[in-house]
Design a protein around this motif. Structure first.
Motif, PDB file in Angstrom:
ATOM      1  N   ALA A   1       0.795  -1.231   0.000  1.00  0.00           N
ATOM      2  CA  ALA A   1       0.000   0.000   0.000  1.00  0.00           C
ATOM      3  C   ALA A   1       0.829   1.284   0.000  1.00  0.00           C
ATOM      4  O   ALA A   1       0.583   2.183  -0.818  1.00  0.00           O
ATOM      5  N   GLN A   2       1.792   1.404   0.895  1.00  0.00           N
ATOM      6  CA  GLN A   2       2.563   2.646   0.960  1.00  0.00           C
ATOM      7  C   GLN A   2       3.446   2.832  -0.271  1.00  0.00           C
ATOM      8  O   GLN A   2       3.596   3.937  -0.775  1.00  0.00           O
ATOM      9  N   THR A   3       4.021   1.751  -0.771  1.00  0.00           N
ATOM     10  CA  THR A   3       4.834   1.830  -1.983  1.00  0.00           C
ATOM     11  C   THR A   3       3.957   2.226  -3.166  1.00  0.00           C
ATOM     12  O   THR A   3       4.354   3.049  -3.991  1.00  0.00           O
ATOM     13  N   ALA A   4       2.771   1.659  -3.245  1.00  0.00           N
ATOM     14  CA  ALA A   4       1.838   1.994  -4.323  1.00  0.00           C
ATOM     15  C   ALA A   4       1.368   3.439  -4.212  1.00  0.00           C
ATOM     16  O   ALA A   4       1.259   4.141  -5.226  1.00  0.00           O
ATOM     17  N   GLU A   5       1.109   3.899  -3.005  1.00  0.00           N
ATOM     18  CA  GLU A   5       0.678   5.290  -2.816  1.00  0.00           C
ATOM     19  C   GLU A   5       1.771   6.246  -3.290  1.00  0.00           C
ATOM     20  O   GLU A   5       1.501   7.219  -3.990  1.00  0.00           O
ATOM     21  N   LEU A   6       3.001   5.955  -2.954  1.00  0.00           N
ATOM     22  CA  LEU A   6       4.121   6.780  -3.419  1.00  0.00           C
ATOM     23  C   LEU A   6       4.286   6.667  -4.930  1.00  0.00           C
ATOM     24  O   LEU A   6       4.591   7.650  -5.599  1.00  0.00           O
ATOM     25  N   GLY A   7       4.067   5.490  -5.477  1.00  0.00           N
ATOM     26  CA  GLY A   7       4.124   5.323  -6.919  1.00  0.00           C
ATOM     27  C   GLY A   7       3.094   6.195  -7.619  1.00  0.00           C
ATOM     28  O   GLY A   7       3.384   6.810  -8.652  1.00  0.00           O
ATOM     29  N   GLY A   8       1.914   6.271  -7.068  1.00  0.00           N
ATOM     30  CA  GLY A   8       0.887   7.140  -7.618  1.00  0.00           C
ATOM     31  C   GLY A   8       1.286   8.601  -7.569  1.00  0.00           C
ATOM     32  O   GLY A   8       1.049   9.358  -8.520  1.00  0.00           O
ATOM     33  N   ARG A   9       1.913   8.995  -6.490  1.00  0.00           N
ATOM     34  CA  ARG A   9       2.397  10.371  -6.363  1.00  0.00           C
ATOM     35  C   ARG A   9       3.514  10.654  -7.370  1.00  0.00           C
ATOM     36  O   ARG A   9       3.578  11.738  -7.951  1.00  0.00           O
ATOM     37  N   ILE A  10       4.395   9.685  -7.562  1.00  0.00           N
ATOM     38  CA  ILE A  10       5.478   9.848  -8.534  1.00  0.00           C
ATOM     39  C   ILE A  10       4.890   9.974  -9.936  1.00  0.00           C
ATOM     40  O   ILE A  10       5.279  10.853 -10.705  1.00  0.00           O
ATOM     41  N   ALA A  11       3.941   9.121 -10.274  1.00  0.00           N
ATOM     42  CA  ALA A  11       3.314   9.166 -11.597  1.00  0.00           C
ATOM     43  C   ALA A  11       2.636  10.514 -11.824  1.00  0.00           C
ATOM     44  O   ALA A  11       2.768  11.103 -12.900  1.00  0.00           O
ATOM     45  N   ALA A  12       1.921  11.016 -10.825  1.00  0.00           N
ATOM     46  CA  ALA A  12       1.228  12.304 -10.955  1.00  0.00           C
ATOM     47  C   ALA A  12       2.226  13.443 -11.147  1.00  0.00           C
ATOM     48  O   ALA A  12       2.013  14.334 -11.974  1.00  0.00           O
TER      49      ALA A  12
END
Length: 168
Positions: free
Chosen positions: A13-24
């Motif tokens: 979850a936390q890695t994915a949340e950061l991945g979403g932030r990086i993508a944005a």
């Protein structure tokens, strides 16, 4: 700028949340690859990568990476640039803090990739980390459990660094 492959598992979850932030923050020139379903032919289409991982237990990669990395074992990643971000808990795991970052970075180096996006170890308190080499982390290390107030600043600075590293 060339398209960047952003690779992390949705199961963390936390890695994915950061991945979403990086993508944005990165914008339209990023494509998501899931290590649970990606194959070598998908991977080889790209020259720039951002890999995300937590560190499990006492310094292990999550299953998604353990199961995907054999896909790459005979690959030649020469000419490819790889940046790694990862999470760790310096209070509860001070002797294996953010080891996942170091494990991924070292594996990519062994296959010929160039690692970019090293960051300072200043401001962290831990005993040992495979992610550290010559006094620097081999990527972005975040500790959202013990230092959540530093995440935004560290992430923003790292992304600016990567835009320069990936431009060349």
């Amino acid at each position: 700028m060339k398209t960047v492959a952003l690779v992390y598992s949705q199961h963390t979850a936390q890695t994915a949340e950061l991945g979403g932030r990086i993508a944005a923050a990165w914008g339209s020139e990023v494509v998501y690859l899931d290590p649970d379903t990606t194959r070598l032919e998908d991977w080889m289409k790209y020259e720039r990568f951002i890999l995300g991982t937590p560190t499990y237990f006492d310094g292990e990669l999550p299953d998604s990476w353990d199961e995907f990395l054999p896909e790459l074992e005979d690959a030649d990643l020469s000419g490819k640039k790889v940046a790694v971000y990862g999470l760790g808990d310096q209070q509860h795991y001070p002797v294996s803090f953010a080891d996942g970052v170091g494990l991924l970075a070292s594996y990519m180096e062994e296959l010929g990739a160039t690692i970019v996006g090293e960051t300072s170890t200043e401001g962290y308190s831990y005993e040992h980390s495979v992610a550290e080499r010559d006094g620097r982390f081999l990527g972005l290390v975040l500790d959202p459990t013990n230092q959540p107030e530093l995440t935004d600043q560290r992430l923003a600075a790292w992304l600016e660094q990567l835009k320069v590293a990936f431009a060349g």
